[in-house]
Design an enzyme around this catalytic site. Sequence first.
Site, PDB file in Angstrom:
ATOM      1  N   TYR A 132       0.822  -1.265   0.122  1.00 27.55           N
ATOM      2  CA  TYR A 132       0.084  -0.039   0.021  1.00 27.55           C
ATOM      3  C   TYR A 132       0.677   1.412   0.023  1.00 27.55           C
ATOM      4  O   TYR A 132       1.607   1.504   1.003  1.00 27.55           O
ATOM      5  CB  TYR A 132      -0.681  -0.102   1.212  1.00 27.55           C
ATOM      6  N   LYS A 160      -1.610  -1.314  -3.803  1.00 22.42           N
ATOM      7  CA  LYS A 160      -2.766  -0.132  -3.920  1.00 22.42           C
ATOM      8  C   LYS A 160      -1.857   1.090  -3.712  1.00 22.42           C
ATOM      9  O   LYS A 160      -1.036   1.367  -3.013  1.00 22.42           O
ATOM     10  CB  LYS A 160      -3.724  -0.122  -2.729  1.00 22.42           C
TER      11      LYS A 160
END
Length: 218
Positions: A132, A160
């Site tokens: 992330y 992400k």
Amino acid sequence: MADVVLAAVPTPFAADGSVDLACARRLYEFLADRADGLLVAGTTGEFPALDEDERLVLIDTAIDVLGPDRIIAHIGAPDAYRAVRLAREASLLGASRIAAITPYYLAASPAEVTEYYLRIREAAPEPGLYAYIFPERTGLTVAPQQFCELADAVGLAGAKFSGVAARNVAECAAARPGLRIFSGDDTDLAATLRAGGAGIISARASAFPEVFSGLSAA
């Protein structure tokens, strides 16, 4: 995995600051047939305000409502020691995918970032592991080349990219087409898909899931 729109769900709190678990369950149930899946205890979920037990009970509740394959459990922490504990426990709860924000507050070199994810991977080898990347929140920039090296070294399932890092979705997706790379920028789902991204992980989709499910269907 056919996820295109995952809702980055908020965490509901009671007036005293404790987690309102009953409200969280109702939210998960509301989204269960309106989104492809959920990211639980992420940035929108205000994970820094949660202790480890609170994060795990939210993850367990989401698994109970949607099943283990429709959630991504966020277990990231400022340090590997805490992230490893959370990763291990989330895996024992049955999470099939976990995500970890890069180390934050405590400055980390590229080698230390790799070590952080390697320790998570070793502690929880079964779930797919997602990096992330959110430089505005962590103070840590991960350039595309560094991300690709990290993905190869750790065996990431995907990532992400949020904030300015969302601009790197196309480059990273082209360089590592086998990874599922999600954008945290939900302003243009079609552009993300054209760029080779797997889809979006959207805070707005928690409030307006029908809009994003309609975009996905289109």
